[in-house]
Motif scaffolding. Sequence first.
Motif, short mmCIF file in Angstrom:
data_model
loop_
_atom_site.label_atom_id
_atom_site.label_comp_id
_atom_site.label_asym_id
_atom_site.label_seq_id
_atom_site.Cartn_x
_atom_site.Cartn_y
_atom_site.Cartn_z
N THR A 28 21.72 -9.85 -16.51
CA THR A 28 21.61 -10.98 -17.11
C THR A 28 20.75 -10.71 -18.46
O THR A 28 21.20 -11.35 -19.43
CB THR A 28 20.38 -11.80 -16.31
OG1 THR A 28 21.00 -12.31 -15.05
CG2 THR A 28 20.13 -13.15 -16.97
N LEU A 29 19.86 -9.85 -18.62
CA LEU A 29 19.24 -9.67 -19.90
C LEU A 29 20.29 -9.10 -21.01
O LEU A 29 20.25 -9.58 -22.20
CB LEU A 29 18.11 -8.67 -19.80
CG LEU A 29 17.31 -8.00 -20.85
CD1 LEU A 29 16.82 -9.12 -21.74
CD2 LEU A 29 16.32 -6.84 -20.54
N TYR A 30 21.08 -8.20 -20.44
CA TYR A 30 22.13 -7.46 -21.29
C TYR A 30 23.29 -8.71 -21.70
O TYR A 30 23.70 -8.40 -22.86
CB TYR A 30 22.59 -6.23 -20.66
CG TYR A 30 21.60 -5.46 -20.21
CD1 TYR A 30 20.89 -4.75 -21.19
CD2 TYR A 30 21.30 -5.20 -19.04
CE1 TYR A 30 19.70 -3.60 -20.55
CE2 TYR A 30 20.36 -4.31 -18.32
CZ TYR A 30 19.48 -3.66 -19.35
OH TYR A 30 18.62 -2.88 -19.04
N VAL A 31 23.66 -9.36 -20.88
CA VAL A 31 24.51 -10.32 -21.12
C VAL A 31 24.08 -11.49 -22.06
O VAL A 31 25.08 -11.64 -23.29
CB VAL A 31 24.95 -11.36 -19.80
CG1 VAL A 31 25.88 -12.58 -20.16
CG2 VAL A 31 25.64 -10.32 -18.82
N HIS A 80 33.83 -14.13 -23.53
CA HIS A 80 33.29 -14.54 -22.34
C HIS A 80 32.62 -13.21 -21.59
O HIS A 80 33.36 -12.48 -21.20
CB HIS A 80 34.03 -15.56 -21.32
CG HIS A 80 34.67 -16.56 -22.26
ND1 HIS A 80 33.93 -17.84 -22.24
CD2 HIS A 80 35.90 -16.74 -22.66
CE1 HIS A 80 34.78 -18.71 -22.77
NE2 HIS A 80 35.90 -18.00 -23.30
N ILE A 81 31.24 -13.54 -21.79
CA ILE A 81 30.53 -12.32 -20.97
C ILE A 81 30.07 -12.68 -19.62
O ILE A 81 29.27 -13.55 -19.53
CB ILE A 81 29.33 -11.86 -22.02
CG1 ILE A 81 29.90 -11.60 -23.51
CG2 ILE A 81 28.96 -10.53 -21.46
CD1 ILE A 81 28.75 -11.61 -24.36
N PHE A 82 30.31 -11.72 -18.60
CA PHE A 82 29.99 -12.12 -17.00
C PHE A 82 29.01 -11.09 -16.64
O PHE A 82 29.22 -9.96 -17.01
CB PHE A 82 31.39 -12.09 -16.21
CG PHE A 82 32.15 -13.22 -16.35
CD1 PHE A 82 32.02 -14.30 -17.35
CD2 PHE A 82 33.57 -13.28 -15.83
CE1 PHE A 82 32.92 -15.24 -17.58
CE2 PHE A 82 34.17 -14.25 -16.17
CZ PHE A 82 34.22 -15.31 -16.97
N GLY A 83 27.93 -11.46 -16.10
CA GLY A 83 27.18 -10.67 -15.29
C GLY A 83 26.26 -11.49 -14.66
O GLY A 83 25.82 -12.36 -14.88
N VAL A 84 25.59 -10.69 -13.53
CA VAL A 84 24.60 -11.33 -12.41
C VAL A 84 23.47 -10.35 -12.38
O VAL A 84 23.65 -9.10 -12.59
CB VAL A 84 25.30 -11.67 -11.36
CG1 VAL A 84 26.65 -12.69 -11.34
CG2 VAL A 84 25.95 -10.27 -10.55
N GLY A 85 22.53 -10.81 -11.85
CA GLY A 85 21.44 -10.08 -11.50
C GLY A 85 20.41 -9.20 -12.65
O GLY A 85 20.46 -9.84 -13.57
#
Length: 382
Positions: free
Chosen positions: A265-268, A257-262
């Motif tokens: 987002t593109l890299y997630v 599961h890959i988490f990321g914000v702001g």
Amino acid sequence: MDLVYHIQFRQNPFSRQEAKVARTLLDNPGFAAIATIEQLAARAGVSTEIVGHFAKSLGCQDLNDFIGLMRAQPAAQAADGTAVPQPVLGGMDVAFATAADIGKLPGVNPDTLSRFARSIGCEDIADIVYQIRARQNQLSQQEAKVAQTILDDIAFASSATIEQLAAQAAVSPATITRFAKTLGCDDIRDLRMKLAQASVAGSRYLNGAPPADDSGPRLWRQRLGDVESTLHQQMQSLDHAALIAVCQRLSQSKSVHIFGVGSMTLYVNDLQQRLVGMGCPAFACLDPALMRMTASTLGALQSVILLSGGGENGDLLNAARLTAATGAYSVALAPAGSTLAGLTDSLLPIGTGSAARYGLMLTLDLLLAQLLPESLNAQAAD
């Protein structure tokens, strides 16, 4: 017509790398009469391929023609007829000096040393490829075989086992170990890691490609330099063993599961799509509430990758804490020393600044390359 005349009256300008060769010959006229191509390349701080390009720029048919011009140069003679070495600032030949030696010269500070390193194609004067080239004439016959094997194929040497490298160089594994220690490496693994790090900045000078074009707006060239510097610094900050350990854990997980914000987002999304394409069950999670829900339902056979440019985002910190409570494996791609880095099981550090995203993309590419089945099998064999 002598070599100096060829250089001084050539109509077209030399490229930046060829100009280093020209300056070396003009500053050391007697050196050309006794130097080999390899010695000239080492003195100029370029590869032998660059010397080949330089010879063609002068109109020479081949390297033999160029060597003939070099040998025609008058060598300085002492009273007894022996050749006199050209004096060098500080009493040392920079081509064969260590970082510590150069750092002791009057007026040389770390910034000056760093600029000098970049001018010869190294991010760091301690670059392992630079050190191998500089010490070639000081090595034993067996160790010199190892050095030449490495310089002939750095990509192979950076991934080969000690037995494979020994077989390629036609020496014993013990010689490989001695060679690594001669260069200041702890062992063959340390040598391989440093070769992998050096290849990013040095390969463009070692692979026979034409010299880089210095044309284009100054702003473009400056930006390119920033990106190259960021990529090399990123390679230096990554630990090869740590990256392999992360890949092994991810490959054994039932789901990732890959988490990321702001801005992440593109890299997630990109990472999720590429993992799925490799057959890995991967899920992107960009909403803070969904991250908390997902993290709280994970188990020991699942993994979480958290991407953060600053490592201080509250939503990601909460998700990391929840993940730790469930026993799931977690790895952060975040700045070293950040709060997020301290909450996960593993860390693949990334830099900060305007060009940091290139370091992040490089790390993700290396992570995915290491996760390929053939890479995992090679790790097991090693």
